[in-house]
Design an enzyme around this catalytic site. Structure first.
Site, PDB file in Angstrom:
ATOM      1  N   ASP A 283       0.653  -1.286   0.050  1.00  0.00           N
ATOM      2  CA  ASP A 283       0.033   0.026  -0.027  1.00  0.00           C
ATOM      3  C   ASP A 283       0.743   1.355  -0.011  1.00  0.00           C
ATOM      4  O   ASP A 283       0.340   2.195  -0.395  1.00  0.00           O
ATOM      5  CB  ASP A 283      -1.022  -0.072   1.075  1.00  0.00           C
ATOM      6  CG  ASP A 283      -0.228  -0.087   2.428  1.00  0.00           C
ATOM      7  OD1 ASP A 283       0.974  -0.084   2.600  1.00  0.00           O
ATOM      8  OD2 ASP A 283      -1.030   0.214   3.652  1.00  0.00           O
TER       9      ASP A 283
ATOM     10  N   SER B 243      10.535   2.220  -5.503  1.00  0.00           N
ATOM     11  CA  SER B 243      10.934   0.841  -6.370  1.00  0.00           C
ATOM     12  C   SER B 243       9.940   0.014  -6.355  1.00  0.00           C
ATOM     13  O   SER B 243       9.502  -0.743  -7.431  1.00  0.00           O
ATOM     14  CB  SER B 243      12.105   0.177  -5.388  1.00  0.00           C
ATOM     15  OG  SER B 243      11.538  -0.349  -4.249  1.00  0.00           O
ATOM     16  N   LYS B 244       9.058  -0.128  -5.444  1.00  0.00           N
ATOM     17  CA  LYS B 244       7.720  -1.046  -5.557  1.00  0.00           C
ATOM     18  C   LYS B 244       6.817  -0.545  -6.658  1.00  0.00           C
ATOM     19  O   LYS B 244       6.370  -1.232  -7.291  1.00  0.00           O
ATOM     20  CB  LYS B 244       7.045  -1.388  -4.099  1.00  0.00           C
ATOM     21  CG  LYS B 244       7.688  -1.961  -3.259  1.00  0.00           C
ATOM     22  CD  LYS B 244       7.851  -3.519  -3.652  1.00  0.00           C
ATOM     23  CE  LYS B 244       6.865  -4.277  -3.560  1.00  0.00           C
ATOM     24  NZ  LYS B 244       7.132  -5.852  -3.828  1.00  0.00           N
TER      25      LYS B 244
HETATM   26  P1  NAD Z   1      11.202 -10.015   3.673  1.00  0.00           P
HETATM   27  O1  NAD Z   1      12.249  -9.167   3.616  1.00  0.00           O
HETATM   28  O2  NAD Z   1      10.880 -10.657   5.038  1.00  0.00           O
HETATM   29  O3  NAD Z   1      11.428 -11.302   2.630  1.00  0.00           O
HETATM   30  C1  NAD Z   1      11.973 -11.110   1.150  1.00  0.00           C
HETATM   31  C2  NAD Z   1      12.358 -12.186   0.589  1.00  0.00           C
HETATM   32  O4  NAD Z   1      12.907 -12.076  -0.698  1.00  0.00           O
HETATM   33  C3  NAD Z   1      13.828 -13.025   1.432  1.00  0.00           C
HETATM   34  O5  NAD Z   1      13.570 -14.219   1.796  1.00  0.00           O
HETATM   35  C4  NAD Z   1      14.959 -12.632   0.697  1.00  0.00           C
HETATM   36  O6  NAD Z   1      15.887 -13.518   0.607  1.00  0.00           O
HETATM   37  C5  NAD Z   1      14.329 -12.547  -0.729  1.00  0.00           C
HETATM   38  N1  NAD Z   1      15.311 -11.734  -1.904  1.00  0.00           N
HETATM   39  C6  NAD Z   1      15.470 -10.472  -1.485  1.00  0.00           C
HETATM   40  N2  NAD Z   1      16.230  -9.986  -2.631  1.00  0.00           N
HETATM   41  C7  NAD Z   1      16.470 -11.259  -3.373  1.00  0.00           C
HETATM   42  C8  NAD Z   1      16.845 -11.486  -4.786  1.00  0.00           C
HETATM   43  N3  NAD Z   1      17.681 -10.440  -5.466  1.00  0.00           N
HETATM   44  N4  NAD Z   1      16.721 -12.385  -5.333  1.00  0.00           N
HETATM   45  C9  NAD Z   1      16.012 -13.387  -5.000  1.00  0.00           C
HETATM   46  N5  NAD Z   1      15.445 -13.353  -3.467  1.00  0.00           N
HETATM   47  C10 NAD Z   1      15.400 -12.093  -3.111  1.00  0.00           C
HETATM   48  O7  NAD Z   1       9.927  -9.182   2.906  1.00  0.00           O
HETATM   49  P2  NAD Z   1       8.188  -9.596   3.338  1.00  0.00           P
HETATM   50  O8  NAD Z   1       8.169  -8.616   4.534  1.00  0.00           O
HETATM   51  O9  NAD Z   1       8.040 -11.107   3.343  1.00  0.00           O
HETATM   52  O10 NAD Z   1       7.446  -8.900   1.863  1.00  0.00           O
HETATM   53  C11 NAD Z   1       7.271  -9.910   0.975  1.00  0.00           C
HETATM   54  C12 NAD Z   1       6.736  -8.926  -0.185  1.00  0.00           C
HETATM   55  O11 NAD Z   1       5.402  -8.704   0.292  1.00  0.00           O
HETATM   56  C13 NAD Z   1       7.575  -8.010  -0.779  1.00  0.00           C
HETATM   57  O12 NAD Z   1       7.620  -8.005  -2.159  1.00  0.00           O
HETATM   58  C14 NAD Z   1       7.060  -6.621  -0.020  1.00  0.00           C
HETATM   59  O13 NAD Z   1       7.062  -5.545  -1.020  1.00  0.00           O
HETATM   60  C15 NAD Z   1       5.609  -7.174   0.101  1.00  0.00           C
HETATM   61  N6  NAD Z   1       4.708  -6.652   1.142  1.00  0.00           N
HETATM   62  C16 NAD Z   1       5.141  -6.670   2.234  1.00  0.00           C
HETATM   63  C17 NAD Z   1       4.445  -6.068   3.543  1.00  0.00           C
HETATM   64  C18 NAD Z   1       4.768  -6.412   4.975  1.00  0.00           C
HETATM   65  O14 NAD Z   1       4.234  -5.643   5.774  1.00  0.00           O
HETATM   66  N7  NAD Z   1       5.975  -6.904   5.215  1.00  0.00           N
HETATM   67  C19 NAD Z   1       3.096  -5.689   3.175  1.00  0.00           C
HETATM   68  C20 NAD Z   1       2.797  -5.599   1.916  1.00  0.00           C
HETATM   69  C21 NAD Z   1       3.511  -6.024   0.827  1.00  0.00           C
HETATM   70  O1  DAU Z   2       2.505  -0.969   4.572  1.00  0.00           O
HETATM   71  C1  DAU Z   2       3.011  -2.079   4.022  1.00  0.00           C
HETATM   72  C2  DAU Z   2       4.577  -1.943   4.351  1.00  0.00           C
HETATM   73  O2  DAU Z   2       4.582  -2.131   5.657  1.00  0.00           O
HETATM   74  C3  DAU Z   2       5.256  -2.907   3.517  1.00  0.00           C
HETATM   75  O3  DAU Z   2       5.525  -2.883   2.448  1.00  0.00           O
HETATM   76  C4  DAU Z   2       6.914  -2.911   3.959  1.00  0.00           C
HETATM   77  O4  DAU Z   2       7.595  -3.886   3.580  1.00  0.00           O
HETATM   78  C5  DAU Z   2       6.832  -3.112   5.892  1.00  0.00           C
HETATM   79  O5  DAU Z   2       8.213  -3.097   6.100  1.00  0.00           O
HETATM   80  C6  DAU Z   2       5.966  -2.248   6.467  1.00  0.00           C
HETATM   81  O6  DAU Z   2       6.592  -0.912   6.388  1.00  0.00           O
HETATM   82  P1  DAU Z   2       6.623   0.211   7.649  1.00  0.00           P
HETATM   83  O7  DAU Z   2       7.626   1.253   7.302  1.00  0.00           O
HETATM   84  O8  DAU Z   2       5.147   0.736   7.775  1.00  0.00           O
HETATM   85  O9  DAU Z   2       6.949  -0.873   8.531  1.00  0.00           O
HETATM   86  P2  DAU Z   2       7.855  -0.836   9.831  1.00  0.00           P
HETATM   87  O10 DAU Z   2       7.661  -2.197  10.642  1.00  0.00           O
HETATM   88  O11 DAU Z   2       9.260  -0.498   9.347  1.00  0.00           O
HETATM   89  O12 DAU Z   2       7.409   0.543  10.611  1.00  0.00           O
HETATM   90  C7  DAU Z   2       6.090   0.595  11.086  1.00  0.00           C
HETATM   91  C8  DAU Z   2       5.854   2.055  11.876  1.00  0.00           C
HETATM   92  O13 DAU Z   2       6.631   1.869  13.069  1.00  0.00           O
HETATM   93  C9  DAU Z   2       6.413   3.209  11.163  1.00  0.00           C
HETATM   94  O14 DAU Z   2       5.741   4.270  11.248  1.00  0.00           O
HETATM   95  C10 DAU Z   2       7.824   3.273  11.774  1.00  0.00           C
HETATM   96  C11 DAU Z   2       7.720   2.933  13.198  1.00  0.00           C
HETATM   97  N1  DAU Z   2       8.685   2.350  13.813  1.00  0.00           N
HETATM   98  C12 DAU Z   2       9.468   1.440  13.286  1.00  0.00           C
HETATM   99  C13 DAU Z   2      10.775   0.904  13.766  1.00  0.00           C
HETATM  100  C14 DAU Z   2      11.389  -0.373  12.939  1.00  0.00           C
HETATM  101  C15 DAU Z   2       9.310   2.856  14.945  1.00  0.00           C
HETATM  102  O15 DAU Z   2       8.630   3.753  15.629  1.00  0.00           O
HETATM  103  N2  DAU Z   2      10.231   2.058  15.658  1.00  0.00           N
HETATM  104  C16 DAU Z   2      11.092   1.426  15.134  1.00  0.00           C
HETATM  105  O16 DAU Z   2      12.048   0.821  15.654  1.00  0.00           O
END
Ligand code: NAD
Ligand code: DAU
Length: 353
Positions: free
Chosen positions: A135, A162-163
């Site tokens: 999002d 980048s996304k």
């Molecule tokens: P993550 O960082 O936990 O996992 C990413 C995985 O991709 C890892 O296993 C890593 O080894 C692999 N990877 C990274 N670079 C690579 C490369 N060059 N080649 C092959 N593998 C590679 O990420 P996540 O939180 O599980 O997110 C997964 C997907 O979902 C991402 O595309 C992210 O943008 C999207 N997403 C994440 C969230 C969130 O809250 N975490 C929310 C919405 C969307």
């Molecule tokens: O919205 C979806 C996204 O959510 C995904 O696409 C990303 O991959 C995922 O990392 C996440 O991004 P955020 O930046 O929202 O998540 P993060 O857990 O890094 O931070 C959540 C909120 O907490 C943000 O407002 C920053 C704050 N924060 C984060 C960290 C790591 C803190 O206050 N302290 C911290 O140490």
């Protein structure tokens, strides 16, 4: 020709990817699942121990920026579908190292699109390239409103830019070449196997170790939290039933200010750890804000709910409790991922705030 469906899942050793791989391997024994992952700091095969020897599962260590290797893999296996999750995913890392995000999230995605286009070009029938996105591509909200599928893109961090770029390439390959794509944009996930650089697992790990709890800025920023298994169920549904060429927003309808969420976690963990209620809250430390920190995210998932009948399966309280219980029951997982490079990361990220 084999009738077995061959599905490539990228990033399957990461947080969300491992939940998606587990779900698809267990639910579809007649599919062959290939999990492609580079195993960066965020990729961990320990996440998949329970299914690693399943007969319909194979791990492939590969970097999606390596176009030759990717093309060869597609030629060898002739995949029927792709679920693409591999990415650099942490906003703070994108601020210090943007090029890694360009390479993996943009170039890596285009490499996969090219490979799929090349092997499917004679017949797109029954094929699906599903791109999993965020999002954050929509930018930030003020106090009102929610992101819908038609909200204009307005990414603010190198990660979200980048996304957003990768999303645009996916759409463009559909529009230009007719590649059969699907796309989803999801809000913040939480759950087991979440690397402790992100808010919830970082706070859980620090509370377990009685370390300061670093809250950025005033802690007023808002995120919309979704249990990771509910994201995996949405991905499964969209991959199988979503209309080609469409985008679906996925969210938890569950907005929390960071500071309120950290306080809730403190309370929940104090009672589980047998500490006096209020003890962990004393660890809260306000630190310097994230550069360009998006104020609020909130997702309108009504399209996914109405068109495909998706519903989250747990309340936030249930999901958070399951998450905390998993970390308390698996201290060795946390120990493995926080030894070594994590210490250096933590020092660099938090000592100067
Ligand atoms: P993550 O960082 O936990 O996992 C990413 C995985 O991709 C890892 O296993 C890593 O080894 C692999 N990877 C990274 N670079 C690579 C490369 N060059 N080649 C092959 N593998 C590679 O990420 P996540 O939180 O599980 O997110 C997964 C997907 O979902 C991402 O595309 C992210 O943008 C999207 N997403 C994440 C969230 C969130 O809250 N975490 C929310 C919405 C969307
Ligand atoms: O919205 C979806 C996204 O959510 C995904 O696409 C990303 O991959 C995922 O990392 C996440 O991004 P955020 O930046 O929202 O998540 P993060 O857990 O890094 O931070 C959540 C909120 O907490 C943000 O407002 C920053 C704050 N924060 C984060 C960290 C790591 C803190 O206050 N302290 C911290 O140490």
């Amino acid at each position: 020709m084999s009738s077995i469906k061959k599905i490539l899942i990228t990033g399957g050793a990461g947080f969300i990817g491992s939940h998606v791989v587990r779900r698809i391997v267990n639910r579809y024994p007649d599919y062959m699942i290939f999990n492609l992952d580079k195993l960066t700091y965020a990729g961990n095969l320990e996440n998949l121990k329970d299914i690693e020897s399943a007969s319909n599962y194979q791990f492939v260590k590969m970097d999606i920026t390596d176009s030759d290797a990717i093309n060869n893999l597609f030629e060898t296996h002739q995949f029927d579908g792709v679920i693409h999750l591999a990415a650099e995913s942490h906003v703070d890392r994108s601020i210090s190292h943007p090029m890694e995000f360009v390479m993996t999230n943009v170039i890596g995605t285009v490499n996969l699109l090219n490979a799929a286009k090349n092997i499917w070009k004679d017949n797109f029938n029954g094929k699906v390239f599903y791109h999993v996105s965020t999002d954050e591509v929509y930018g930030e909200l003020s106090d009102e409103g929610k992101f819908t599928e038609t909200t204009p893109y307005s990414p603010n961090s190198p990660y979200s830019a980048s996304k957003a770029s990768s999303d645009h390439f996916v759409r463009a390959y559909h529009h230009t070449y007719g590649l059969p794509i699907k796309l989803s944009n999801c809000s913040n996930n939480y759950g087991s196997h979440h690397f402790p650089e992100k808010l919830i697992p970082l706070m859980i790990n620090n509370i377990m170790n009685s370390k300061p709890l670093p809250v950025y800025g005033k802690g007023e920023n808002v995120r919309d939290w979704l249990f990771v298994e509910d994201h995996a169920s949405a991905i499964d549904l969209i991959f199988h039933e979503g209309k080609l060429g469409e985008t679906f927003n996925i969210g938890g309808n569950n907005e929390w200010k960071n500071i309120d969420l950290v306080r809730l976690l403190c309370k929940m963990m104090d009672s589980k750890l047998g500490k006096a209620i209020g003890e962990s809250e004393k660890l809260i430390t306000y630190v310097g804000d994230r550069a360009g920190h998006d104020f609020r995210y909130a997702i309108d998932s009504s399209k996914l709910m109405q068109q495909l009948g998706w519903m989250p399966s747990v309340t936030f309280e249930q999901g958070l409790e399951r998450t905390v219980d998993w970390y308390l029951a698996n201290p060795e997982w946390l120990e493995h991922v926080t030894s070594g490079a994590y210490k250096e990361y933590y020092q660099n990220m938090y000592s100067k705030r």
